[in-house]
Write a protein that holds these residues in place. Sequence first.
Motif, PDB file in Angstrom:
ATOM      1  N   MET B   1       0.831  -1.208   0.000  1.00 37.19           N
ATOM      2  CA  MET B   1       0.000   0.000   0.000  1.00 37.19           C
ATOM      3  C   MET B   1       0.854   1.242   0.000  1.00 37.19           C
ATOM      4  O   MET B   1       1.496   1.570   0.985  1.00 37.19           O
ATOM      5  N   PHE B 112     -12.422   1.710  17.495  1.00 30.07           N
ATOM      6  CA  PHE B 112     -13.726   1.059  17.375  1.00 30.07           C
ATOM      7  C   PHE B 112     -13.970   0.547  15.961  1.00 30.07           C
ATOM      8  O   PHE B 112     -13.430   1.071  14.987  1.00 30.07           O
ATOM      9  N   HIS B 116     -16.240   5.983  15.151  1.00 31.65           N
ATOM     10  CA  HIS B 116     -16.721   6.956  16.128  1.00 31.65           C
ATOM     11  C   HIS B 116     -15.896   8.232  16.135  1.00 31.65           C
ATOM     12  O   HIS B 116     -15.550   8.754  17.195  1.00 31.65           O
ATOM     13  N   LEU B 117     -15.567   8.725  14.960  1.00 36.88           N
ATOM     14  CA  LEU B 117     -14.946  10.046  14.905  1.00 36.88           C
ATOM     15  C   LEU B 117     -15.996  11.091  15.265  1.00 36.88           C
ATOM     16  O   LEU B 117     -17.194  10.842  15.115  1.00 36.88           O
ATOM     17  N   LYS B 164     -16.887  13.079   7.446  1.00 31.35           N
ATOM     18  CA  LYS B 164     -17.829  12.632   6.398  1.00 31.35           C
ATOM     19  C   LYS B 164     -17.228  12.734   4.999  1.00 31.35           C
ATOM     20  O   LYS B 164     -17.716  12.122   4.067  1.00 31.35           O
ATOM     21  N   PRO B 198     -14.126  -4.086   1.177  1.00 29.56           N
ATOM     22  CA  PRO B 198     -12.959  -4.966   1.066  1.00 29.56           C
ATOM     23  C   PRO B 198     -11.703  -4.275   0.535  1.00 29.56           C
ATOM     24  O   PRO B 198     -10.611  -4.507   1.037  1.00 29.56           O
ATOM     25  N   HIS B 223     -11.123 -10.649  12.264  1.00 23.09           N
ATOM     26  CA  HIS B 223     -11.366 -11.901  11.547  1.00 23.09           C
ATOM     27  C   HIS B 223     -10.357 -12.085  10.426  1.00 23.09           C
ATOM     28  O   HIS B 223     -10.474 -13.003   9.630  1.00 23.09           O
ATOM     29  N   GLU B 224      -9.371 -11.171  10.354  1.00 19.75           N
ATOM     30  CA  GLU B 224      -8.369 -11.248   9.298  1.00 19.75           C
ATOM     31  C   GLU B 224      -7.280 -12.243   9.693  1.00 19.75           C
ATOM     32  O   GLU B 224      -6.300 -11.898  10.352  1.00 19.75           O
ATOM     33  N   GLY B 226      -5.060 -13.778   7.908  1.00 25.01           N
ATOM     34  CA  GLY B 226      -3.763 -13.496   7.305  1.00 25.01           C
ATOM     35  C   GLY B 226      -2.983 -12.494   8.139  1.00 25.01           C
ATOM     36  O   GLY B 226      -1.779 -12.650   8.374  1.00 25.01           O
ATOM     37  N   VAL B 268     -13.903 -19.312   8.624  1.00 27.16           N
ATOM     38  CA  VAL B 268     -13.415 -17.987   8.216  1.00 27.16           C
ATOM     39  C   VAL B 268     -12.319 -18.060   7.164  1.00 27.16           C
ATOM     40  O   VAL B 268     -12.056 -17.085   6.484  1.00 27.16           O
TER      41      VAL B 268
END
Lengths: 301, 269
Positions: B1, B112, B116-117, B164, B198, B223-224, B226, B268
């Motif tokens: 990335m 979170f 929750h910004l 936003k 995703p 749940h990742e 990897g 999973v």
Amino acid sequence: MSLTSDPPAAPSLTKEPGTAVTTPPAPAELVVVPVRHPWRWVAVAATAVLLTQFVHGLVTNPGWEWDVFAAFFTTETILRAVWVTLQLTFHGTALGFAIGIVLAFMRLSASPFLRSVAFGYIWAFRSIPLIVQLLFWFNLAYLYKELSIGIPFGPSFLSFDTTGLVGEMSAAVLGLALHQAAYAAEIVRGGVLAVDEGQLEAAASLGIPRLRQVRRIVLPQAMRSILPNAANEIISLFKGTSIVSVMAIGELFYQVQVVYGRNGRVVPLLMVATAWYVLLTTALSVVQHYVERHYAKGSAR
Amino acid sequence: MSSVTTADPAAGSTATTTAKVEIRAVHKNFGPLHVLRGIDLDVRAGEVTVVLGPSGSGKSTLLRTINHLEKVDSGTVSVDGTLVGYRRSGNKLYELRERDVLKQRTRIGFVFQNFHLFPHLTVLDNIVEAPVSALKRPRKEAEAAARKLLERVGLADKAESYPKQLSGGQQQRVAIARALALEPGLLLFDEPTSALDPELVGEVLDVIKDLAASGTTMIVVTHEIGFAREVADTVVFMDEGRIVEQGPPAEVLDSPRHERTRAFLSKVL
Ligand SMILES: Nc1ncnc2c1ncn2[C@@H]1O[C@H](COP(=O)(O)OP(=O)(O)O)[C@@H](O)[C@H]1O
Ligand SMILES: [Mg+2]
């Protein structure tokens, strides 16, 4: 199973011409024929006729006595009465919302006692008609002049021991404010409840001090749903001040009654009052627009 | 990335002392629901623990007890040797006043699932709020630090935006920067990528990996798998309010000892 960060290349999807099943003609050849609405035109015509008749009546019917209206609209008596009305509105609103905010947080507190007291207050003051309450306070004003001290609603109202008019004004403001507080409390509570719980959790998880959480995180967001309702309340209180005329306080409606009692020109003087109410309500609405825009910062709507 | 700058020693790992976490016999009920049924867990300073488990197994509740967003019914949680939410004197546990709990929380960052910004504050104000109001940092200083953090999560140009106006992935990166602004010794992540499209998951996981490399203690519910395999020192599998098994990722993920762990992983993966 973590996902790779490069999504499937999309460009083939974006250039779609040529892939269509049947090739439509170029846009230039097509003429759009809008749907016609004959009945809408009939309704417009009918409404326009009625409206014209109404305006025509306003202008030509001598009963409205526009010359009298013009003569009284800005006389000193009326202007002073407008000022009294504004004062009643301002003090009633300020005090009403101050008490209302306290009541709202009492109702939201963890203490059953504070919750019940606030609930009881709201229940009582929403149940009693404003005019009954005002007469009650009006009579109490005389009581307090003699008692002068030991009032159950806080030290700021100790000014009751002054002369008649101040006492009556204070009684009126108090009555309006206590009535207003019950509604303001529910409006503020509703606004606070409308703020996402996650906001408070985020603030708490960051260790932001409690008062600061309320002031900086909760209230500004609550304002978005508080404001339209609060504006409604302020406007209705503004017009509701006319009820105070039963206490012979020189606000707009009372003063207008006094004048037409003397000269008998009822209709034009009612129009004077109406015009002022409309004018000032409009001004309030304009203010509301800008205040709402301020609190809409960062929101999509 | 490419959007994430790698740990730059100047902007990166602040002089944070990392904390260890000790959880002892923690129970928690919601009415009749026994959500945590005796949790014991040790997290060593500087380590990354990934918590896995089916929905409703109590992962979020456990995470929330660690910074006292949720009160335990019995048992203790301590961070860096200090009890969370209580003060011990002899055999008694005294509940701390809210003010002291809030102070404790400034040492623990929480991220979170739904970010929750604060929507009415700019990105910069979101990050600066806690250092200024909770730690009494001068605003100028806090803003400079916030801009560095934004650079670190690859959002240097978004300081004046409102939440936003950002994508979900960007919002979560701001939320991470906001948590980091307090220079916490412990970071808790509750499914930080579950609310994301995703294609945005990667950018957030990259930031978290970067943090893991900088040596902050972290507990990550996710749940990742990897990510767990790559970053975790310990993987914990929870089910029905209990820790079923824990160990290095190679053990728990590749040769789980318990049937329930196997069943979960097969779903999973
Ligand atoms: N505040 C609450 N009140 C009542 N029940 C709750 C509350 N928070 C969580 N629960 C319940 O506790 C159980 C565990 O929740 P949670 O810790 O969120 O699980 P997980 O994060 O593993 O999905 C769930 O059955 C959930 O419905
Ligand atoms: Mg959860």
